[in-house]
Motif scaffolding. Sequence first.
Motif, PDB file in Angstrom:
ATOM      1  N   ALA A 191      11.414 -62.217 -53.548  1.00 20.14           N
ATOM      2  CA  ALA A 191      10.427 -61.677 -54.374  1.00 20.14           C
ATOM      3  C   ALA A 191       9.612 -61.322 -53.464  1.00 20.14           C
ATOM      4  CB  ALA A 191      10.874 -61.673 -55.823  1.00 20.14           C
ATOM      5  N   ILE A 192       8.856 -62.542 -53.074  1.00 21.47           N
ATOM      6  CA  ILE A 192       7.757 -62.555 -52.158  1.00 21.47           C
ATOM      7  C   ILE A 192       7.644 -61.672 -50.732  1.00 21.47           C
ATOM      8  CG2 ILE A 192       5.211 -63.518 -51.662  1.00 21.47           C
ATOM      9  CD1 ILE A 192       6.275 -66.377 -53.164  1.00 21.47           C
ATOM     10  N   GLU A 193       8.775 -61.885 -50.281  1.00 18.81           N
ATOM     11  CA  GLU A 193       9.217 -60.836 -49.173  1.00 18.81           C
ATOM     12  C   GLU A 193       9.229 -59.887 -48.930  1.00 18.81           C
ATOM     13  OE1 GLU A 193      12.621 -63.621 -47.523  1.00 18.81           O
ATOM     14  OE2 GLU A 193      10.671 -64.599 -46.599  1.00 18.81           O
ATOM     15  N   LYS A 194       9.780 -59.418 -50.017  1.00 19.03           N
ATOM     16  CA  LYS A 194       9.976 -57.366 -50.666  1.00 19.03           C
ATOM     17  C   LYS A 194       8.791 -57.038 -51.088  1.00 19.03           C
ATOM     18  CE  LYS A 194      12.607 -54.152 -53.421  1.00 19.03           C
ATOM     19  NZ  LYS A 194      13.136 -54.805 -54.428  1.00 19.03           N
ATOM     20  N   LEU A 195       7.819 -57.759 -51.778  1.00 17.60           N
ATOM     21  CA  LEU A 195       6.425 -57.306 -52.051  1.00 17.60           C
ATOM     22  C   LEU A 195       5.651 -57.347 -50.456  1.00 17.60           C
ATOM     23  CD1 LEU A 195       5.808 -58.884 -55.345  1.00 17.60           C
ATOM     24  CD2 LEU A 195       5.824 -56.313 -54.486  1.00 17.60           C
ATOM     25  N   TRP A 196       5.539 -57.888 -49.140  1.00 17.61           N
ATOM     26  CA  TRP A 196       5.186 -58.511 -48.502  1.00 17.61           C
ATOM     27  C   TRP A 196       5.092 -56.626 -47.311  1.00 17.61           C
ATOM     28  CZ3 TRP A 196       4.540 -63.565 -46.734  1.00 17.61           C
ATOM     29  CH2 TRP A 196       4.074 -64.510 -47.631  1.00 17.61           C
ATOM     30  N   ASP A 197       7.144 -57.107 -47.613  1.00 19.04           N
ATOM     31  CA  ASP A 197       7.450 -55.320 -46.939  1.00 19.04           C
ATOM     32  C   ASP A 197       7.375 -54.481 -46.682  1.00 19.04           C
ATOM     33  OD1 ASP A 197       8.960 -54.724 -44.853  1.00 19.04           O
ATOM     34  OD2 ASP A 197      10.432 -53.956 -46.207  1.00 19.04           O
ATOM     35  N   ALA A 236       4.213 -54.271 -48.042  1.00 17.52           N
ATOM     36  CA  ALA A 236       2.738 -53.945 -48.213  1.00 17.52           C
ATOM     37  C   ALA A 236       2.642 -53.625 -46.502  1.00 17.52           C
ATOM     38  CB  ALA A 236       1.843 -54.782 -48.861  1.00 17.52           C
ATOM     39  N   ASP A 237       2.785 -52.817 -45.845  1.00 21.72           N
ATOM     40  CA  ASP A 237       2.578 -52.655 -44.492  1.00 21.72           C
ATOM     41  C   ASP A 237       2.656 -53.905 -43.259  1.00 21.72           C
ATOM     42  OD1 ASP A 237       1.341 -51.106 -42.329  1.00 21.72           O
ATOM     43  OD2 ASP A 237      -0.524 -51.848 -42.242  1.00 21.72           O
ATOM     44  N   ASP A 238       4.649 -54.022 -44.007  1.00 23.91           N
ATOM     45  CA  ASP A 238       4.815 -55.077 -43.326  1.00 23.91           C
ATOM     46  C   ASP A 238       4.397 -56.616 -42.900  1.00 23.91           C
ATOM     47  OD1 ASP A 238       7.799 -55.692 -42.090  1.00 23.91           O
ATOM     48  OD2 ASP A 238       6.939 -55.083 -39.613  1.00 23.91           O
ATOM     49  N   ALA A 262      -2.770 -63.605 -41.373  1.00 23.56           N
ATOM     50  CA  ALA A 262      -3.365 -62.355 -41.067  1.00 23.56           C
ATOM     51  C   ALA A 262      -3.656 -61.964 -40.236  1.00 23.56           C
ATOM     52  CB  ALA A 262      -4.144 -62.632 -42.457  1.00 23.56           C
ATOM     53  N   ALA A 263      -3.902 -60.732 -40.259  1.00 22.81           N
ATOM     54  CA  ALA A 263      -4.938 -59.696 -39.287  1.00 22.81           C
ATOM     55  C   ALA A 263      -6.176 -60.045 -39.976  1.00 22.81           C
ATOM     56  CB  ALA A 263      -4.681 -57.908 -38.875  1.00 22.81           C
ATOM     57  N   ASN A 264      -6.737 -59.683 -41.248  1.00 20.74           N
ATOM     58  CA  ASN A 264      -8.784 -59.994 -41.377  1.00 20.74           C
ATOM     59  C   ASN A 264      -8.413 -61.317 -42.501  1.00 20.74           C
ATOM     60  OD1 ASN A 264      -7.563 -57.958 -43.443  1.00 20.74           O
ATOM     61  ND2 ASN A 264      -7.113 -56.736 -41.568  1.00 20.74           N
ATOM     62  N   ALA A 265      -9.291 -60.498 -43.447  1.00 17.33           N
ATOM     63  CA  ALA A 265     -10.113 -61.606 -44.547  1.00 17.33           C
ATOM     64  C   ALA A 265      -8.721 -60.406 -46.348  1.00 17.33           C
ATOM     65  CB  ALA A 265     -11.277 -61.854 -44.992  1.00 17.33           C
ATOM     66  N   ASP A 266      -9.266 -59.607 -45.462  1.00 21.44           N
ATOM     67  CA  ASP A 266      -8.332 -58.392 -46.955  1.00 21.44           C
ATOM     68  C   ASP A 266      -7.148 -57.976 -46.198  1.00 21.44           C
ATOM     69  OD1 ASP A 266     -11.226 -57.446 -48.398  1.00 21.44           O
ATOM     70  OD2 ASP A 266     -10.274 -56.037 -46.623  1.00 21.44           O
ATOM     71  N   GLU A 267      -6.554 -58.506 -45.647  1.00 21.99           N
ATOM     72  CA  GLU A 267      -4.726 -58.657 -45.406  1.00 21.99           C
ATOM     73  C   GLU A 267      -4.243 -60.128 -45.835  1.00 21.99           C
ATOM     74  OE1 GLU A 267      -1.949 -57.636 -42.332  1.00 21.99           O
ATOM     75  OE2 GLU A 267      -1.983 -59.342 -41.729  1.00 21.99           O
ATOM     76  N   VAL A 307      -1.748 -63.255 -50.615  1.00 18.89           N
ATOM     77  CA  VAL A 307      -2.184 -63.732 -51.901  1.00 18.89           C
ATOM     78  C   VAL A 307      -1.921 -63.651 -53.462  1.00 18.89           C
ATOM     79  CG1 VAL A 307      -3.730 -66.052 -53.087  1.00 18.89           C
ATOM     80  CG2 VAL A 307      -3.612 -65.673 -50.615  1.00 18.89           C
ATOM     81  N   ARG A 308      -2.445 -62.335 -52.956  1.00 21.06           N
ATOM     82  CA  ARG A 308      -2.659 -61.556 -54.967  1.00 21.06           C
ATOM     83  C   ARG A 308      -0.803 -60.773 -55.063  1.00 21.06           C
ATOM     84  NH1 ARG A 308      -2.575 -56.413 -55.962  1.00 21.06           N
ATOM     85  NH2 ARG A 308      -3.076 -55.885 -54.086  1.00 21.06           N
ATOM     86  N   LEU A 309       0.014 -60.590 -54.013  1.00 20.28           N
ATOM     87  CA  LEU A 309       1.210 -59.651 -54.181  1.00 20.28           C
ATOM     88  C   LEU A 309       2.208 -61.467 -54.449  1.00 20.28           C
ATOM     89  CD1 LEU A 309       1.243 -57.428 -51.378  1.00 20.28           C
ATOM     90  CD2 LEU A 309       1.443 -57.529 -53.934  1.00 20.28           C
ATOM     91  N   ALA A 310       1.910 -62.393 -54.109  1.00 25.17           N
ATOM     92  CA  ALA A 310       2.507 -63.452 -54.438  1.00 25.17           C
ATOM     93  C   ALA A 310       2.970 -64.175 -55.438  1.00 25.17           C
ATOM     94  CB  ALA A 310       1.919 -65.375 -52.867  1.00 25.17           C
ATOM     95  N   TRP A 311       1.270 -63.835 -56.084  1.00 21.16           N
ATOM     96  CA  TRP A 311       0.913 -64.484 -57.453  1.00 21.16           C
ATOM     97  C   TRP A 311       1.461 -63.240 -58.641  1.00 21.16           C
ATOM     98  CZ3 TRP A 311       0.473 -68.280 -60.073  1.00 21.16           C
ATOM     99  CH2 TRP A 311      -0.629 -69.713 -59.114  1.00 21.16           C
TER     100      TRP A 311
END
Length: 194
Positions: free
Chosen positions: A57-63, A65-67, A87-92, A97-101
């Motif tokens: 489920a976490i990987e699906k959300l990450w996928d 979100a811009d891969d 991560a490419a930057n702090a926002d990413e 983390v937000r998506l995992a929660w």
Amino acid sequence: MGNMRLMAPKGVGILMAAALALTAGCATTGGSAGAGDAPPAADAAPRKVSDRDLKAAIEKLWDSADDLDSRVRVEVRDGRALLTGRAANADERLLAVRLAWQVDGVAEVINEIGIGDESSLSDKATDAWITAQLRTRLMTDAEISSRNYTIETVNQTIYLMGRGRSSVELERVRNHARNIARVRQVVSHVQVPY
């Protein structure tokens, strides 16, 4: 090797709950439901989501979100999600983390995501080699229950997660990890009984 669990298809649990409710209703005498009847299926304890399903489920959300899943990784053990990678930057990093929660059933998110891509193809090969070395050492040590440990290696840093049988066993695991060539650091998120 990890824990292997056989999972019933999603609809089976609902069908079983319905069958139990019907059986309980048929077992009553006197026509109307009384105080001694079984509780309705809606009051049943929620089914625990498997670690494998939480990870997916976490990987699906990450996928979606811009891969994001191509840059960061997740390992889940006992509902605890360990996030690693770059991560490419702090926002990413914050997004990961937000998506995992957001995934129902995640009890804890452990953020070990770095920022910026420092790893090359040879670094990734070294990480895989380190993980294999540690897994072999744990499996061949009779004083360690190796299946209780999840190992993730990123940029020569070993991340440990799981449940140790004791602090003595965990220290043996850490020592094995520290004594592998090219290991920069060992980070433990292992739970042990007091």
